[in-house]
Design a protein around this motif. Structure first.
Motif, PDB file in Angstrom:
ATOM      1  N   ASN A   1       0.808  -1.228   0.000  1.00  0.00           N
ATOM      2  CA  ASN A   1       0.000   0.000   0.000  1.00  0.00           C
ATOM      3  C   ASN A   1       0.836   1.271   0.000  1.00  0.00           C
ATOM      4  O   ASN A   1       0.470   2.266   0.629  1.00  0.00           O
ATOM      5  N   GLY A   2       1.952   1.240  -0.685  1.00  0.00           N
ATOM      6  CA  GLY A   2       2.791   2.419  -0.818  1.00  0.00           C
ATOM      7  C   GLY A   2       3.714   2.679   0.355  1.00  0.00           C
ATOM      8  O   GLY A   2       4.393   3.698   0.401  1.00  0.00           O
ATOM      9  N   VAL A   3       3.760   1.769   1.309  1.00  0.00           N
ATOM     10  CA  VAL A   3       4.617   1.908   2.489  1.00  0.00           C
ATOM     11  C   VAL A   3       5.929   1.183   2.215  1.00  0.00           C
ATOM     12  O   VAL A   3       5.927   0.032   1.767  1.00  0.00           O
ATOM     13  N   LYS A   4       7.031   1.848   2.486  1.00  0.00           N
ATOM     14  CA  LYS A   4       8.345   1.242   2.265  1.00  0.00           C
ATOM     15  C   LYS A   4       8.534   0.057   3.218  1.00  0.00           C
ATOM     16  O   LYS A   4       8.262   0.157   4.415  1.00  0.00           O
ATOM     17  N   LYS A   5       9.018  -1.051   2.682  1.00  0.00           N
ATOM     18  CA  LYS A   5       9.193  -2.278   3.461  1.00  0.00           C
ATOM     19  C   LYS A   5      10.232  -2.068   4.571  1.00  0.00           C
ATOM     20  O   LYS A   5      11.312  -1.528   4.343  1.00  0.00           O
ATOM     21  N   ASP A   6       9.842  -2.473   5.781  1.00  0.00           N
ATOM     22  CA  ASP A   6      10.732  -2.427   6.940  1.00  0.00           C
ATOM     23  C   ASP A   6      10.277  -3.534   7.888  1.00  0.00           C
ATOM     24  O   ASP A   6       9.376  -3.332   8.711  1.00  0.00           O
ATOM     25  N   HIS A   7      10.884  -4.726   7.741  1.00  0.00           N
ATOM     26  CA  HIS A   7      10.469  -5.887   8.537  1.00  0.00           C
ATOM     27  C   HIS A   7      10.551  -5.625  10.036  1.00  0.00           C
ATOM     28  O   HIS A   7       9.628  -5.966  10.777  1.00  0.00           O
TER      29      HIS A   7
END
Length: 159
Positions: free
Chosen positions: A126-132
């Motif tokens: 949803n347009g959010v940068k991946k950050d596990h």
């Protein structure tokens, strides 16, 4: 009106809503609605009136009031409006807008929004940068706050 009076009005209105008397709840909330109190706007967005308001009129009012309350950074309104945008209910679907609302509510401590935002972070959706790592932190916060789905998600992610 001081904070104690405001809290008492909100609590009285919630009690009437729980008992099913939305007309009385509206009367109780009216001064706070006029003052644009975010919690009062949010509460009023959640119930219809028995004064002949159509479903369409209720839905338009609900979205308008949630939008206003979310603009005041009221986390439950941010989350509820995010749910509408996420699913395309009552508004045109906009996953990016939903993600932004979930993020704002999550940062402001809303536990269900923390799950939604955490999932967006974890998967980079949803347009959010991946950050596990940050995603897991938000999902964990939601689980600690008692959001059942968050505990289930954590369990699945550990497998």
């Amino acid at each position: 009106m001081d904070k104690i009076q405001t809290r008492q009005i909100l609590d009285d209105a919630k009690k009437e809503i729980e008992q099913g008397d939305c007309s009385l709840a509206y009367k109780i909330l009216q001064p706070l609605i006029n003052d644009e109190n975010p919690e009062a706007l949010y509460l009023f967005s959640m119930f219809g009136l028995s004064n002949g308001e159509s479903i369409e009129e209720f839905e338009k009012r609900s979205v308008r009031l949630l939008t206003k309350a979310a603009g005041f950074e009221y986390p439950p309104a941010q989350y509820a409006l995010g749910v509408y945008y996420d699913g395309g209910d009552l508004v045109e679907q906009d996953k990016l807008k939903a993600a932004m609302l979930f993020k704002a509510a999550a940062i402001n401590g809303h536990s269900k929004a923390q799950l939604s935002y955490g999932l967006d972070l974890f998967y980079g959706s949803n347009g959010v940068k991946k950050d596990h790592i940050l995603g897991l932190k938000y999902i964990q916060k939601a689980a600690e706050a008692g959001v059942e789905e968050a505990a289930e998600v954590l369990s699945e992610l550990k497998e």
